[in-house]
Design a protein around this motif. Sequence first.
Motif, short mmCIF file in Angstrom:
data_model
loop_
_atom_site.label_atom_id
_atom_site.label_comp_id
_atom_site.label_asym_id
_atom_site.label_seq_id
_atom_site.Cartn_x
_atom_site.Cartn_y
_atom_site.Cartn_z
N SER A 193 -0.16 -116.98 -45.11
CA SER A 193 -1.51 -116.76 -44.60
C SER A 193 -2.34 -117.99 -44.91
O SER A 193 -2.37 -118.48 -46.04
CB SER A 193 -2.13 -115.53 -45.27
N ARG A 194 -3.00 -118.51 -43.89
CA ARG A 194 -3.77 -119.74 -44.04
C ARG A 194 -5.13 -119.46 -44.67
O ARG A 194 -5.61 -118.33 -44.65
CB ARG A 194 -3.92 -120.43 -42.69
N PRO A 195 -5.76 -120.49 -45.23
CA PRO A 195 -7.00 -120.26 -45.97
C PRO A 195 -8.20 -119.91 -45.11
O PRO A 195 -8.99 -119.07 -45.48
CB PRO A 195 -7.22 -121.58 -46.72
N ASN A 196 -8.35 -120.51 -43.92
CA ASN A 196 -9.60 -120.35 -43.17
C ASN A 196 -9.36 -120.23 -41.68
O ASN A 196 -9.63 -121.14 -40.91
CB ASN A 196 -10.53 -121.54 -43.42
N THR A 197 -8.84 -119.09 -41.25
CA THR A 197 -8.58 -118.90 -39.83
C THR A 197 -8.84 -117.45 -39.50
O THR A 197 -9.21 -116.65 -40.35
CB THR A 197 -7.11 -119.22 -39.47
N VAL A 198 -8.60 -117.09 -38.23
CA VAL A 198 -8.70 -115.69 -37.84
C VAL A 198 -7.76 -114.82 -38.65
O VAL A 198 -7.97 -113.62 -38.78
CB VAL A 198 -8.37 -115.50 -36.34
N GLU A 199 -6.73 -115.41 -39.20
CA GLU A 199 -5.74 -114.64 -39.93
C GLU A 199 -6.33 -114.01 -41.18
O GLU A 199 -5.72 -113.15 -41.79
CB GLU A 199 -4.56 -115.53 -40.29
N ARG A 200 -7.52 -114.49 -41.59
CA ARG A 200 -8.15 -113.90 -42.76
C ARG A 200 -8.44 -112.42 -42.56
O ARG A 200 -8.40 -111.65 -43.49
CB ARG A 200 -9.44 -114.65 -43.07
N HIS A 201 -8.79 -112.01 -41.32
CA HIS A 201 -8.97 -110.58 -41.06
C HIS A 201 -7.70 -109.82 -41.43
O HIS A 201 -7.74 -108.77 -42.05
CB HIS A 201 -9.29 -110.33 -39.58
N THR A 202 -6.58 -110.39 -41.02
CA THR A 202 -5.31 -109.75 -41.34
C THR A 202 -5.14 -109.62 -42.85
O THR A 202 -4.84 -108.52 -43.35
CB THR A 202 -4.14 -110.60 -40.76
N LEU A 203 -5.35 -110.70 -43.57
CA LEU A 203 -5.16 -110.66 -45.02
C LEU A 203 -6.13 -109.68 -45.68
O LEU A 203 -5.73 -108.88 -46.53
CB LEU A 203 -5.32 -112.07 -45.60
N ASN A 204 -7.40 -109.73 -45.29
CA ASN A 204 -8.37 -108.81 -45.89
C ASN A 204 -7.97 -107.36 -45.66
O ASN A 204 -8.07 -106.52 -46.56
CB ASN A 204 -9.77 -109.06 -45.30
N ASN A 205 -7.53 -107.07 -44.44
CA ASN A 205 -7.13 -105.70 -44.14
C ASN A 205 -5.90 -105.27 -44.94
O ASN A 205 -5.82 -104.13 -45.42
CB ASN A 205 -6.83 -105.55 -42.64
N ILE A 206 -4.96 -106.18 -45.09
CA ILE A 206 -3.76 -105.86 -45.87
C ILE A 206 -4.14 -105.58 -47.32
O ILE A 206 -3.66 -104.61 -47.93
CB ILE A 206 -2.73 -107.01 -45.78
N LEU A 207 -5.02 -106.40 -47.86
CA LEU A 207 -5.39 -106.22 -49.27
C LEU A 207 -6.19 -104.93 -49.47
O LEU A 207 -6.08 -104.29 -50.51
CB LEU A 207 -6.19 -107.43 -49.76
N SER A 208 -6.97 -104.53 -48.46
CA SER A 208 -7.80 -103.33 -48.65
C SER A 208 -7.08 -102.04 -48.31
O SER A 208 -7.42 -100.99 -48.84
CB SER A 208 -9.11 -103.45 -47.87
N THR A 209 -6.08 -102.08 -47.42
CA THR A 209 -5.38 -100.84 -47.05
C THR A 209 -3.96 -100.78 -47.61
O THR A 209 -3.38 -99.69 -47.68
CB THR A 209 -5.27 -100.70 -45.52
N GLY A 210 -3.37 -101.94 -47.94
CA GLY A 210 -2.02 -101.94 -48.53
C GLY A 210 -0.90 -101.84 -47.53
O GLY A 210 0.27 -101.85 -47.92
N VAL A 211 -1.22 -101.76 -46.23
CA VAL A 211 -0.16 -101.63 -45.22
C VAL A 211 -0.43 -102.51 -44.01
O VAL A 211 -1.57 -102.88 -43.74
CB VAL A 211 0.01 -100.17 -44.74
#
Lengths: 214, 214
Positions: B68-86
Amino acid sequence: MDNTMLHFSKDEILASEKQFRTNLINTVSGFKSVCLIGTTNTKGQTNLAIFNSIVHIGAHPPLIGFISRPNTVERHTLNNILSTGVYSINLISSNFYKEAHQTSARYPQHVSEFESTQLKEAYLNDFMAPYVHQSPIKLGMEFKQKIDIDLNQTHLIIGEIQHIYCPDYCLDKEGNLSLEKANIIAGCGLDAYFSTTKLARLQYAKPDSSPTEI
Amino acid sequence: MDNTMLHFSKDEILASEKQFRTNLINTVSGFKSVCLIGTTNTKGQTNLAIFNSIVHIGAHPPLIGFISRPNTVERHTLNNILSTGVYSINLISSNFYKEAHQTSARYPQHVSEFESTQLKEAYLNDFMAPYVHQSPIKLGMEFKQKIDIDLNQTHLIIGEIQHIYCPDYCLDKEGNLSLEKANIIAGCGLDAYFSTTKLARLQYAKPDSSPTEI
């Protein structure tokens, strides 16, 4: 979901026969880059091993990673990288994928995979690690970091690109390499190799326009 | 080395124009798995993003990683993974690779890529994260670990496979998925997509025999 779709739960995966599970998990994550990693130990004994866990880490600085397993022939590769600090990554073409696959055989430590296959060592620009002569796209790598993955005792090995060798007919003005022009192959699982056919290159995506071919 | 071979040293790579370097480094590591990662935030807002940094971590337990890159649209993905776990990993077929590429456009956070493309959400077996209906091979993933890579502020995200969905005509008795039968594509760089043709499957390599097709 149509009725030809299979479902495996975690419990079913864990309960499946070990080789079945190995194959399923190795194929389910999609096509992979396959490459040969060339190293030497401090006594000049060379090693060559096939890897399918190459991952792009970043372009600024230019970093590539791969996963090293805890107890396999690949340990020679890791030991050599840690003791010399350098290694080569050599992409595999359809001309020598069978020889590349053969490097996964468990040769004794004193036998170099270079000697036991038809793959030839190449030494370029005073770089210590051997390249694969037959490989059209070769990278000279400097070891940067070993990150231990405690979940399964593997390691993420990260290196920085020091040298890139590639055919001029593969590179366009924007820096894109056409891997298919060099007959680079893709892999799937532990034993399947594929040639590729380009479907398209697509323009940088924007919210207000549709995907467009370059 | 023949005279059509180009050489780029580290200094030349670092001195090259940024987009040239981005393209070169992204293409030089070989063909890649490309997939769509589906997530939801805790309010039910879905997100779908294309990734090309999938890496097999291990089969026992079944682990897959991605960068996961530091500053891209992919941050939504990472944030969601960290908050929901799936999250879901959905392999991409030639039938919808253009829509998959379109998810890389920088949509505002309140716009789901599912709504703005022709890709449909699918919810299976009470798993919280959305799958991509069109994807023939879907994985339900449980987040296990985020490993920070200090060299360039990226992250290795590792998850354990909880669910596998695949067509029965792709799976053989030994657990091997034939990705080509499901028209799964391979990627190169940031914008090129490829169909594949199988060259061969090769038997487990042994020191005293030559590579043999299965």
